[in-house]
Design a protein around this motif. Structure first.
Motif, PDB file in Angstrom:
ATOM      1  N   LEU A 146       0.834  -1.206   0.000  1.00 21.66           N
ATOM      2  CA  LEU A 146       0.000   0.000   0.000  1.00 21.66           C
ATOM      3  C   LEU A 146       0.870   1.258   0.000  1.00 21.66           C
ATOM      4  N   ILE A 147       1.886   1.273   0.863  1.00 14.41           N
ATOM      5  CA  ILE A 147       2.769   2.449   0.950  1.00 14.41           C
ATOM      6  C   ILE A 147       3.497   2.641  -0.394  1.00 14.41           C
ATOM      7  N   TRP A 148       3.951   1.564  -0.953  1.00 14.15           N
ATOM      8  CA  TRP A 148       4.662   1.650  -2.239  1.00 14.15           C
ATOM      9  C   TRP A 148       3.740   2.190  -3.334  1.00 14.15           C
ATOM     10  N   GLU A 149       2.520   1.647  -3.338  1.00 21.37           N
ATOM     11  CA  GLU A 149       1.563   2.041  -4.385  1.00 21.37           C
ATOM     12  C   GLU A 149       1.169   3.512  -4.272  1.00 21.37           C
ATOM     13  N   ARG A 150       0.921   3.972  -3.037  1.00 16.72           N
ATOM     14  CA  ARG A 150       0.402   5.334  -2.853  1.00 16.72           C
ATOM     15  C   ARG A 150       1.501   6.395  -2.706  1.00 16.72           C
ATOM     16  N   VAL A 151       2.605   6.040  -2.045  1.00 18.46           N
ATOM     17  CA  VAL A 151       3.624   7.070  -1.760  1.00 18.46           C
ATOM     18  C   VAL A 151       4.892   6.844  -2.571  1.00 18.46           C
ATOM     19  N   LYS A 152       5.045   5.656  -3.073  1.00 19.80           N
ATOM     20  CA  LYS A 152       6.231   5.299  -3.876  1.00 19.80           C
ATOM     21  C   LYS A 152       7.519   5.288  -3.048  1.00 19.80           C
ATOM     22  N   VAL A 153       7.381   5.043  -1.770  1.00 21.49           N
ATOM     23  CA  VAL A 153       8.559   4.876  -0.904  1.00 21.49           C
ATOM     24  C   VAL A 153       8.626   3.404  -0.502  1.00 21.49           C
ATOM     25  N   PRO A 154       9.761   2.734  -0.727  1.00 19.55           N
ATOM     26  CA  PRO A 154       9.881   1.342  -0.301  1.00 19.55           C
ATOM     27  C   PRO A 154      10.027   1.265   1.218  1.00 19.55           C
ATOM     28  N   VAL A 155       9.244   0.388   1.830  1.00 19.33           N
ATOM     29  CA  VAL A 155       9.323   0.224   3.284  1.00 19.33           C
ATOM     30  C   VAL A 155       9.415  -1.254   3.622  1.00 19.33           C
ATOM     31  N   THR A 156       9.840  -1.524   4.854  1.00 18.48           N
ATOM     32  CA  THR A 156       9.827  -2.891   5.366  1.00 18.48           C
ATOM     33  C   THR A 156       8.922  -2.927   6.585  1.00 18.48           C
ATOM     34  N   VAL A 157       8.108  -3.966   6.663  1.00 17.71           N
ATOM     35  CA  VAL A 157       7.156  -4.074   7.769  1.00 17.71           C
ATOM     36  C   VAL A 157       7.433  -5.359   8.538  1.00 17.71           C
ATOM     37  N   GLY A 158       7.528  -5.217   9.865  1.00 17.16           N
ATOM     38  CA  GLY A 158       7.682  -6.381  10.742  1.00 17.16           C
ATOM     39  C   GLY A 158       6.529  -6.437  11.713  1.00 17.16           C
ATOM     40  N   ILE A 159       6.028  -7.634  11.976  1.00 14.67           N
ATOM     41  CA  ILE A 159       4.926  -7.785  12.945  1.00 14.67           C
ATOM     42  C   ILE A 159       5.316  -8.878  13.936  1.00 14.67           C
ATOM     43  N   ALA A 160       5.096  -8.583  15.214  1.00 10.12           N
ATOM     44  CA  ALA A 160       5.476  -9.547  16.255  1.00 10.12           C
ATOM     45  C   ALA A 160       4.637  -9.319  17.500  1.00 10.12           C
ATOM     46  N   ARG A 161       5.018 -10.026  18.580  1.00 12.26           N
ATOM     47  CA  ARG A 161       4.228  -9.898  19.806  1.00 12.26           C
ATOM     48  C   ARG A 161       4.525  -8.595  20.546  1.00 12.26           C
ATOM     49  N   THR A 162       5.725  -8.021  20.334  1.00 11.64           N
ATOM     50  CA  THR A 162       6.081  -6.787  21.042  1.00 11.64           C
ATOM     51  C   THR A 162       6.791  -5.825  20.089  1.00 11.64           C
ATOM     52  N   ARG A 163       6.960  -4.594  20.582  1.00 16.53           N
ATOM     53  CA  ARG A 163       7.646  -3.567  19.769  1.00 16.53           C
ATOM     54  C   ARG A 163       9.079  -3.971  19.460  1.00 16.53           C
ATOM     55  N   THR A 164       9.782  -4.425  20.511  1.00 16.14           N
ATOM     56  CA  THR A 164      11.203  -4.747  20.327  1.00 16.14           C
ATOM     57  C   THR A 164      11.363  -5.868  19.315  1.00 16.14           C
ATOM     58  N   LEU A 165      10.495  -6.874  19.408  1.00 21.23           N
ATOM     59  CA  LEU A 165      10.570  -7.983  18.451  1.00 21.23           C
ATOM     60  C   LEU A 165      10.208  -7.505  17.048  1.00 21.23           C
ATOM     61  N   ALA A 166       9.181  -6.664  16.953  1.00 19.19           N
ATOM     62  CA  ALA A 166       8.754  -6.174  15.631  1.00 19.19           C
ATOM     63  C   ALA A 166       9.879  -5.405  14.950  1.00 19.19           C
ATOM     64  N   LYS A 167      10.603  -4.602  15.731  1.00 20.56           N
ATOM     65  CA  LYS A 167      11.691  -3.813  15.141  1.00 20.56           C
ATOM     66  C   LYS A 167      12.837  -4.726  14.699  1.00 20.56           C
ATOM     67  N   LEU A 168      13.138  -5.726  15.523  1.00 18.34           N
ATOM     68  CA  LEU A 168      14.188  -6.677  15.132  1.00 18.34           C
ATOM     69  C   LEU A 168      13.812  -7.383  13.832  1.00 18.34           C
ATOM     70  N   ILE A 169      12.531  -7.692  13.723  1.00 14.40           N
ATOM     71  CA  ILE A 169      12.063  -8.423  12.542  1.00 14.40           C
ATOM     72  C   ILE A 169      12.124  -7.541  11.292  1.00 14.40           C
ATOM     73  N   SER A 170      11.697  -6.297  11.428  1.00 17.85           N
ATOM     74  CA  SER A 170      11.748  -5.436  10.240  1.00 17.85           C
ATOM     75  C   SER A 170      13.190  -5.159   9.840  1.00 17.85           C
ATOM     76  N   ASP A 171      14.078  -5.029  10.820  1.00 20.07           N
ATOM     77  CA  ASP A 171      15.503  -4.839  10.498  1.00 20.07           C
ATOM     78  C   ASP A 171      16.043  -6.051   9.726  1.00 20.07           C
ATOM     79  N   ALA A 172      15.573  -7.238  10.144  1.00 19.71           N
ATOM     80  CA  ALA A 172      16.060  -8.474   9.518  1.00 19.71           C
ATOM     81  C   ALA A 172      15.505  -8.660   8.105  1.00 19.71           C
ATOM     82  N   LEU A 194       7.410  -9.189   7.023  1.00 14.27           N
ATOM     83  CA  LEU A 194       7.593 -10.448   7.756  1.00 14.27           C
ATOM     84  C   LEU A 194       6.846 -10.378   9.080  1.00 14.27           C
ATOM     85  N   ALA A 195       6.007 -11.394   9.309  1.00 18.45           N
ATOM     86  CA  ALA A 195       5.319 -11.514  10.597  1.00 18.45           C
ATOM     87  C   ALA A 195       5.859 -12.753  11.285  1.00 18.45           C
TER      88      ALA A 195
END
Lengths: 374, 409
Positions: free
Chosen positions: B129-155, B162-163
């Motif tokens: 959605l972000i790519w289609e509307r804003v044309k900025v490439p992003v990475t999305v991570g989903i997890a049980r907590t913020r810290t895990l989600a950030k680690l996942i998106s970094d990875a 990645l969820a």
């Protein structure tokens, strides 16, 4: 130098002077205390940070060899506190300090006492005399209102004003002002010119002075030297301090020239009510609304995410309703210094002008309200 | 009624400043691009192509040119980056009921799917959605907590989705990542952990909680709970009130000229006042912090008799602070002006000695109105004249700290 010291006498004096010695200083010798033993003039502990200095008499010293020694503050303080001996021997041996008790001995390195700066003694011929109780009260009731960080005015201490019959102390941070007047006598008024200017004594010196006097002590002597220094002589100590540089604002102008509403309230219940009302305040919403109406003072507070409160205090108010918002800390700071059973007379104009709190013993506290745009 | 499962999401734009430049200039795509900050002195962001050439963030331009002579170097434009950042934020607020504007290119959000739904598909749909509307490439991570989600998106970078909610996959991810990848653990904290053989994220998650608290204090224990899947850091949908506001930064060109230092003080003060006005607070204490080329740091601090946001009052307070912070004849490199003891304007204490001056209040209003209508700094103090070149360069007209509402700098 060699002396046999009563441990308690030395510990008491030590505790009084160590507050003056800085914990860190570009001149490391200042982090220590100088001990001068003299069989004729008495023994003295000295400390200074070059702004404030203290000479404190040490009782119970038997001098075997007069002289001076530099005592490391932390180490010697710990030795004096932890020792169980009634007497300790202190002597200098080959540039070292030797402290001996019955079952203990400590050897500590020491600096040359001649390198310790001079701490002025009380040599004034003309000075003011004020009772110890009054001086303690003057300091306690005014020094909390100061602002040591201010650069605009000299607010880092209390202004002292002398008349032949009184001593006035004033502390302010620009938002509230505390003034107290106490009776004082002048000794040899013709021997020295009266101090000119606005002597402002730094808060650090006032706190040290407060610690050094007890209510039942003999009267205290105060002299201003060359409009630059203040010297105070108590029963056991002489405290010296440079005055705060800068201009003290014209404080006389802050007292309202007219009063529209007056009420007298007992201090204890008022303080409790203010403390209760301040529970539900926050950094973002500090104000407590004081609503004076016939027979009751309602204190109301409200802060997002914290809640709201109101506290009612029955009072003998008969004037027109007045709503005024204060930072409750400003009021509790002053009320804490008063006797709970005493009465404070509150004088009000409106929500935008200073409120004045007075006691029967010549204490006046002026507080500016907070703006009300909530 | 549909039942939902929730988790925590983290969206991170891929080399955001470069991606933003590519949105408005397609020529930059697939080429090594560096974005310059600090008056063009160093690279503050680079494309993956430039990274491959060995250019790191923060290197001076002259070093970058040696490593990547074919690179395209562009000046920063935070106004444009903010436009795209807010466009992404708005899309996220449609996708999620709770979104935290963490930084200009990172958001945390509550991820929800109907019970039995796929978080992986949600991550992919947000990225697309972000790519289609804003044309900025992003990475999305989903997890049980913020810290895990950030680690996942970094990875999962770049352009990843990645969820990871499965415990086994979570364990594998934590085992593969060094503990320094956790935001808040670097340098000294990592060394303290190393003594206890805590090297990976999994080591930290498996360590004794009391040991972690003793080594890293309460903030470290928070990370421990988070790594173990127990949310301890909420999603802040609004930025908590500031304890302090600050303006300043690098001079670009060092100076030991007191007139130029004073000009920087005034520039920083005018910027700080904008911020005080925006947040409707008054400064009760002011600190001037100056760092010097020889490593020295000078600090001057004062409290104001009455909290203020008025130029004349604050400048009166700031001048003696600069005098205290000033080291004569030593080149200064950066300055910060910090306002603390912030008081809401709505309940400011009135002063006993300095009553409000209606003339100066009016002057402040006029200055604000002129700049609002004709442009920032159009009307400014003449003391800033020695910085004419700074004002002339539009890249200096808007800084990262001017992007408001973010939790993080």
């Amino acid at each position: 130098m060699k002396a046999l010291c009563n441990r308690e006498g030395l510990l008491n004096a030590f505790a009084m002077v160590t507050g003056v010695a800085p914990t860190r200083s570009p001149k490391p010798i200042l982090q220590n205390v100088k001990f001068v033993v003299d069989g004729e003039d008495g023994s003295t502990l000295l400390a200074t940070d070059l702004e404030v200095g203290i000479r404190h008499r040490v009782l119970g010293v038997q001098v075997e060899e007069p002289g001076a020694v530099i005592l490391p503050t932390l180490k010697v303080g710990s030795i004096l506190r932890t020792s169980t001996d009634d007497e300790l021997s202190i002597e200098t041996v080959d540039d070292q300090i030797l402290i001996r008790g019955r079952h203990s001995e400590f050897k500590l390195p020491s600096d040359n006492p001649e390198h310790f700066p001079e701490v002025p003694d009380f040599a004034a011929v003309s000075y003011h005399v004020v009772s110890a109780t009054d001086l303690r009260r003057l300091i306690r009731r005014t020094s909390f209102a100061t602002d040591p960080e201010s650069t605009r005015y000299a607010l880092g201490g209390c202004l002292i004003e002398f008349t032949p019959e009184s001593l006035t102390m004033v502390g302010t941070d620009g938002r509230r002002l505390a003034r107290m007047i106490a009776p004082a006598d002048i000794e040899n008024p013709d021997a020295a010119p009266s101090p000119t200017g606005s002597p402002v004594v730094p808060v650090k010196a006032l706190k040290i002075l407060e610690r050094n006097i007890n209510d039942d002590d003999p009267p205290v002597h105060i002299a201003i030297q060359s409009d630059k220094n203040v010297l105070v002589r108590t029963e056991n100590a002489v405290i010296y301090s440079r005055l705060v540089e800068g201009r003290f604002p014209r404080y006389q102008d802050v007292f309202p020239t007219h009063v529209e509403n007056k009420v007298s309230v007992e201090v204890g219940p008022l303080r409790m009510a203010v403390e209760q009302a301040s529970i539900v305040t926050s950094e973002e919403s500090r104000g407590v609304d004081f609503n004076f109406s016939e027979g009751v003072l309602r204190l109301a507070s409200q802060a997002a995410d914290v809640g709201s409160s109101h506290v009612d205090l029955p009072i003998g108010y008969e004037g027109k309703p007045v709503e005024i918002t204060f930072d409750p800390r400003y009021l509790t700071d002053a009320l804490k210094t008063l006797d709970d059973a005493s009465t404070v007379h509150i004088e009000l104009i409106d929500s935008k002008n200073a409120a004045v709190f007075k006691t029967d013993d010549r204490y006046t506290y002026v507080v500016m309200p907070l703006t009300r745009e909530r | 009624m549909i039942e939902y499962e929730t988790a925590v999401g983290h969206l991170d734009a891929d080399c955001f400043y470069v991606s933003a430049e590519r949105v408005r200039d397609a020529f930059l795509r697939d080429k090594p691009v560096g974005v310059l900050g600090n008056q063009g002195a160093c690279v503050i962001a680079k494309s993956y192509e430039m990274k491959a050439a060995g250019v790191a963030t923060g290197v001076p331009i002259w070093e970058a040119l040696v490593k990547c002579p074919d690179g395209i170097y562009v000046k920063r434009d935070f106004r444009w980056y903010e436009v795209l950042s807010r466009a992404m934020l708005e899309l996220m607020r449609v996708v999620s009921p709770q979104v935290e504007y963490y930084s200009i290119d990172e958001f945390f959000f509550q991820a929800s799917v109907p019970r039995g739904g796929s978080f992986q598909k949600l991550a992919e749909s947000i990225r697309d959605l972000i790519w289609e509307r804003v044309k900025v490439p992003v990475t999305v991570g989903i997890a049980r907590t913020r810290t895990l989600a950030k680690l996942i998106s970094d990875a999962a970078k770049p352009f990843g989705a990645l969820a990871v909610l499965d415990r086994e996959a979570e364990t594998k991810l934590l085992a593969d990542r060094p503990v320094t990848e956790i935001t808040g653990i670097a340098g000294r904290r990592a060394k303290r952990l190393a003594v206890w053989n805590i090297a990976t994220c999994l080591d930290l998650a498996r360590a004794d909680r009391r040991l972690v608290r003793s080594l890293l204090t309460a903030s470290g224990e928070t990370l421990w709970w988070e790594l173990n899947g127990d949310p301890a850091q909420p999603i802040h949908t609004q930025r908590p009130a500031h304890k302090a506001l600050s303006r300043g930064g690098s001079f670009g060109e060092t100076t030991d000229d007191p007139t130029v230092l004073h000009a920087w003080l005034v520039r920083n003060l005018e910027r700080l006042i904008e911020e005080l006005e925006y947040h409707a607070v008054l400064a009760g204490r002011l600190t001037v912090w100056v760092s010097y080329k020889n490593g020295q740091v000078g600090v001057g601090q004062t409290s104001l008799t009455v909290p203020s946001d008025r130029f004349d009052m604050l400048l009166d307070a700031a001048r003696p602070c600069l005098r205290n912070a000033w080291v004569p004849r030593v080149a200064a490199t950066r300055m910060h002006l910090i306002a603390e003891h912030l008081t809401p304007r709505a309940e400011a204490p009135l002063g006993l000695f300095d009553r409000p001056d209606p003339r100066l209040e009016t002057l402040a209003r006029v200055k604000r109105a002129v700049n609002a209508r004709h442009g920032r700094f159009v009307l400014r103090s003449a003391a800033t004249l020695p910085l004419a070149s700074i004002y002339k360069d539009v890249a200096n007209g808007y800084d990262i700290c001017d992007v408001r509402g973010k939790i993080c700098f």
